[in-house]
Design an enzyme around this catalytic site. Sequence first.
Site: not given
Length: 435
Positions: A82, A161, A168, A183, A187
């Site tokens: 990621h 999220d 946010r 967050s 995921k």
Amino acid sequence: MQMLGLIRKKRDGGEHSPGELAWLVQGITSGRLPDYQVAAWCMAVYFQGMSPREVKSFTLEMAASGEQLDLSALPQPVIDKHSSGGVGDKTTLVLAPLIAAAGVPVCKMSGRGLGHTGGTIDKLESITGFRVELSREEFIRQARAIGIALTAQSEELCPADKILYALRDATGTVESIPLIAASIMSKKLAGGAGGFVLDVKVGNGAFMKDLEEAEVLAQLMVAIGKGTGKETVAVLTGMDQPLGRAAGNALEVREAIAFLRGETTPDLLEVSLALGTQMLKLAGVVASQEEGREKLRRLLFSGRGLEVFAQWVAAQGGDPRVVDKPELLPAAPVVRPVFSPGKGFVGGMAADLLGQVVTDLGAGRKRKEDIIDPAVGLVFRKKPGEPVEPGEPLVEIHARTEKQATEAGRAVLQAIKVTPEPPSFPKPLIYGYVV
Ligand code: URA
């Protein structure tokens, strides 16, 4: 339980219990809690932070707020990578086929572009016919058949999220380290992989502008991953210049294909080898950095990675001819160079400004519902440290209209500095590892 009580508790620096956080996430997911109260709680977290125990509970509750993928039918372990988001970051496009070629299944849920940072799904969609939405069955079947499958994040994954991120974004609370960590990791956990390599970008083009902040985020995410029994490593990588030579969807696919053909750029190669080696180490396929780098280099320069890329494109309905004929990718009608204003060296490139230029050209979204232009973007003819003569092209602008190209040209010259001497302290590409 009362939301007002939770807001007051966090405002005054208290620690939430796991039960309170479960109640909060359920309330967000069901829509029972009003936006203004959730937003006020986010602001309280922004100022007061969260304890590691709170972040872990909150992450697990968010991961459980929707669908959780079961990848147990695939050869194990599945390792996910990621990126926290950057400009010109096409490492997934080059690493996914190389890692699959090394025998490690790559099953990824990827996102679309966020702010001035690009998204893998948007890039892949620039290949005619490429389907970015696979059903669960297709996803697993394809990963079993060719070792690689990538799909857009489903609506059912981490709905809490999705709601929270939108709030946010509208309330100036994105930049809270515990909220970012929860967050991202929620995921990742819902995506079902057995291990994670986290590319935490540091620099003017990243969410984390300085190294200390990035280290705190990396340590928190690694602790969450490990605390849930998943092997997790973070690599802190530089984002003070765009990665590689292209930014913009089809232009990045084109660069990725050239890369897999062996025409590599040094920064993209270095970051890809660093991340890829960690993926192979977590999968137990190599024992050391040297072995990992050697294996990836072999798969890259033998053309094996490109073969897997072609199989991947074909399997997801894309036109595999792009591999041999990248000119089949969408092309912008206006291509215009930006010339160097003087003789010297490229000193610095403001990745954030260049990312904004790419978005303004139409390659990214200003609002969620915007339709992006796959053809437009920038090609960097020169990178920091490289010598340049007056009148030599610094950048090539790929635009839809002459007017957009002119505006982009002006902005590019603000973002790239040409200096008489090469930069004395080039910014590192790899800052370090958190394990
Ligand atoms: N990326 C995410 O997925 N979430 C954040 O909060 C920030 C970056």
